[in-house]
Write an enzyme that holds these catalytic residues in place. Structure first.
Site, short mmCIF file in Angstrom:
data_model
loop_
_atom_site.label_atom_id
_atom_site.label_comp_id
_atom_site.label_asym_id
_atom_site.label_seq_id
_atom_site.Cartn_x
_atom_site.Cartn_y
_atom_site.Cartn_z
N GLU A 260 0.86 -1.19 0.00
CA GLU A 260 0.00 0.00 0.00
C GLU A 260 0.89 1.24 0.00
O GLU A 260 1.84 1.28 0.77
CB GLU A 260 -0.91 0.00 1.23
CG GLU A 260 -1.98 -1.06 1.11
CD GLU A 260 -3.01 -1.02 2.23
OE1 GLU A 260 -2.88 -0.19 3.15
OE2 GLU A 260 -3.94 -1.82 2.18
N HIS A 279 -7.88 1.79 1.51
CA HIS A 279 -7.84 1.34 2.91
C HIS A 279 -8.65 2.26 3.83
O HIS A 279 -8.12 2.87 4.77
CB HIS A 279 -6.39 1.24 3.40
CG HIS A 279 -6.22 0.26 4.53
ND1 HIS A 279 -5.13 -0.54 4.71
CD2 HIS A 279 -7.04 -0.03 5.58
CE1 HIS A 279 -5.26 -1.28 5.79
NE2 HIS A 279 -6.42 -0.99 6.34
N1 LIG Z 1 -9.73 -2.41 6.07
C1 LIG Z 1 -9.51 -1.99 7.29
O1 LIG Z 1 -9.35 -0.82 7.53
C2 LIG Z 1 -9.53 -2.98 8.44
C3 LIG Z 1 -10.06 -2.60 9.67
C4 LIG Z 1 -10.10 -3.55 10.69
C5 LIG Z 1 -9.60 -4.83 10.48
N2 LIG Z 1 -9.06 -5.14 9.28
C6 LIG Z 1 -8.54 -6.48 9.02
O2 LIG Z 1 -9.65 -7.36 9.02
C7 LIG Z 1 -9.23 -8.67 9.43
C8 LIG Z 1 -10.11 -9.16 10.57
O3 LIG Z 1 -9.96 -8.31 11.70
P1 LIG Z 1 -10.54 -8.76 13.11
O4 LIG Z 1 -10.44 -7.58 14.01
O5 LIG Z 1 -11.83 -9.44 12.91
O6 LIG Z 1 -9.43 -9.84 13.55
P2 LIG Z 1 -9.66 -11.08 14.54
O7 LIG Z 1 -8.28 -11.47 14.96
O8 LIG Z 1 -10.69 -10.76 15.56
O9 LIG Z 1 -10.27 -12.20 13.57
C9 LIG Z 1 -9.51 -12.83 12.58
C10 LIG Z 1 -10.09 -14.23 12.44
O10 LIG Z 1 -9.43 -14.84 11.33
C11 LIG Z 1 -9.26 -16.21 11.66
N3 LIG Z 1 -8.26 -16.80 10.80
C12 LIG Z 1 -6.92 -16.79 10.93
N4 LIG Z 1 -6.36 -17.45 9.89
C13 LIG Z 1 -7.37 -17.89 9.10
C14 LIG Z 1 -7.43 -18.61 7.89
N5 LIG Z 1 -6.33 -19.04 7.27
N6 LIG Z 1 -8.65 -18.85 7.36
C15 LIG Z 1 -9.78 -18.40 7.96
N7 LIG Z 1 -9.78 -17.73 9.11
C16 LIG Z 1 -8.59 -17.46 9.67
C17 LIG Z 1 -8.90 -16.21 13.15
O11 LIG Z 1 -9.14 -17.47 13.74
C18 LIG Z 1 -9.84 -15.13 13.66
O12 LIG Z 1 -11.07 -15.67 14.11
C19 LIG Z 1 -7.75 -8.54 9.82
O13 LIG Z 1 -6.96 -8.93 8.74
C20 LIG Z 1 -7.59 -7.05 10.07
O14 LIG Z 1 -6.27 -6.63 9.89
C21 LIG Z 1 -9.03 -4.25 8.25
#
Ligand SMILES: NC(=O)c1ccc[n+]([C@@H]2O[C@H](COP(=O)([O-])OP(=O)(O)OC[C@H]3O[C@@H](n4cnc5c(N)ncnc54)[C@H](O)[C@@H]3O)[C@@H](O)[C@H]2O)c1
Length: 311
Positions: A260, A279
């Site tokens: 990014e 983003h």
């Molecule tokens: N676009 C944005 O601005 C933004 C904002 C918030 C979060 N995010 C991203 O969104 C994603 C989720 O965030 P969150 O707060 O829910 O995180 P979280 O840690 O609460 O949840 C992530 C989930 O993914 C699961 N996981 C891990 N590896 C996996 C795989 N190979 N297949 C399927 N599931 C898998 C974990 O078990 C967990 O339940 C993260 O990548 C985070 O960085 C992006």
């Protein structure tokens, strides 16, 4: 009193907490790296968002640093190993962005299904192309949610109100939890083969193979769409481009890229069946305030701990 260097724009609510706790807050939002390095010489804490790369060199410039606060979910821009080696605590705000990321998922998904971006561009260019932009409904579609943590589980709850059918894949989620959410947990292959929409909410894949590459796109339902508001590294961009151009996938909605910002010439960005944002998942007034408060509270607590004598 500690000296806290704030390297990026962080919502004032959190900074007020730190000032009220008696700390000196040095705001350097638009400062160049040189100035930041200089200010770190006497800093006890550093606050960043996502732009500042907190690498080993930056940490070395702050010999008195005891804590780095990253106002956001995740610590992708912080070299946590280098921080730990120096005894610097790394803190983030793991839940402050969640609702905003969930809502942005729906903003992108519905925009993709109803072709909002190209229809808006067409109208702005003076056209009235009603029949060109026929979309499709979310109701009755199968939504495959990959990753059922903070964001994914809330996407599931809201998708139910849209009358979507739900499938989930999360290798670390106990079946019991999935049952409570009312989601059928299935292997990734099964989710890909049966979902009209696949939405990614898993944690980033560190260095390894992306979760979705050529093989996985081949397993998806013809005409399915992909939404990625999680992390760019989860998807092989070239393979996604191929799947979109060949018509295997009908569209993609992307908020995240790797790296990014992406190369502006990246052909993926100019495809008519792609809607993309820079983003913006966490970019709401509410999330930024929540994240600022959570980070500031945690940093204040850590500084209080660092300055109190061991019991
Ligand atoms: N676009 C944005 O601005 C933004 C904002 C918030 C979060 N995010 C991203 O969104 C994603 C989720 O965030 P969150 O707060 O829910 O995180 P979280 O840690 O609460 O949840 C992530 C989930 O993914 C699961 N996981 C891990 N590896 C996996 C795989 N190979 N297949 C399927 N599931 C898998 C974990 O078990 C967990 O339940 C993260 O990548 C985070 O960085 C992006």
């Amino acid at each position: 009193m500690s000296r806290i260097v704030v390297a990026e724009d962080i919502s004032p609510a959190g900074l007020d907490i730190l000032r009220k706790a008696g700390h000196e807050v040095v705001e350097l939002a638009d400062a160049k790296r040189d100035r930041l390095l200089q200010e770190l010489a006497t800093a006890d804490a550093l606050l960043v968002r996502s732009r500042t790369k907190v690498d080993a060199a930056l940490l070395a410039a702050g010999p008195h640093l005891s804590v780095v606060g990253r106002a956001g979910v995740g610590v992708d821009n912080v070299d946590v190993a280098a921080a730990s080696a120096r005894g610097v605590l790394v803190i983030n705000a793991p839940t402050g962005n969640v609702v905003s990321a969930v809502e942005h998922t729906f903003a992108l998904l519905l925009a993709l299904l109803r072709r909002v971006a190209p229809a808006s561009a067409s109208l702005a260019s003076g056209k009235w192309e009603k029949s060109k932009f026929v979309g499709s409904e979310l109701a009755g579609k199968t939504l495959g949610i990959v990753g059922l943590g903070q964001v994914g589980s809330r996407v599931a709850a809201r998708a139910r109100a849209f009358e979507a059918r739900l499938l989930g894949h999360d290798p670390y989620l106990p079946m019991e939890k999935a049952r409570e959410m009312g989601i059928a947990l299935v292997p990734l292959e099964e989710l890909l083969a049966n979902s009209d929409i696949v939405t990614l909410h898993a944690t980033a894949t560190e260095g390894g193979r992306p979760l979705l590459g050529r093989e996985e796109f081949a397993k998806m339902k013809p005409g399915a769409v992909l939404v990625n508001v999680a992390r760019g590294s989860l998807v092989d961009r070239a393979a996604l481009h191929e799947a979109l151009v060949s018509g295997k996938l009908a569209g993609a909605a992307l908020d995240v890229f790797d790296p990014e910002p992406p190369d502006p010439a990246d052909p993926l960005l100019s495809l008519p069946n792609v809607v993309a944002t820079p983003h913006l998942g966490a970019s709401t007034v509410e999330a930024q305030e929540r994240v600022s408060l959570q980070t500031a509270e945690a940093v204040a607590e850590a500084l209080a701990g660092a300055s109190s004598p061991p019991s």
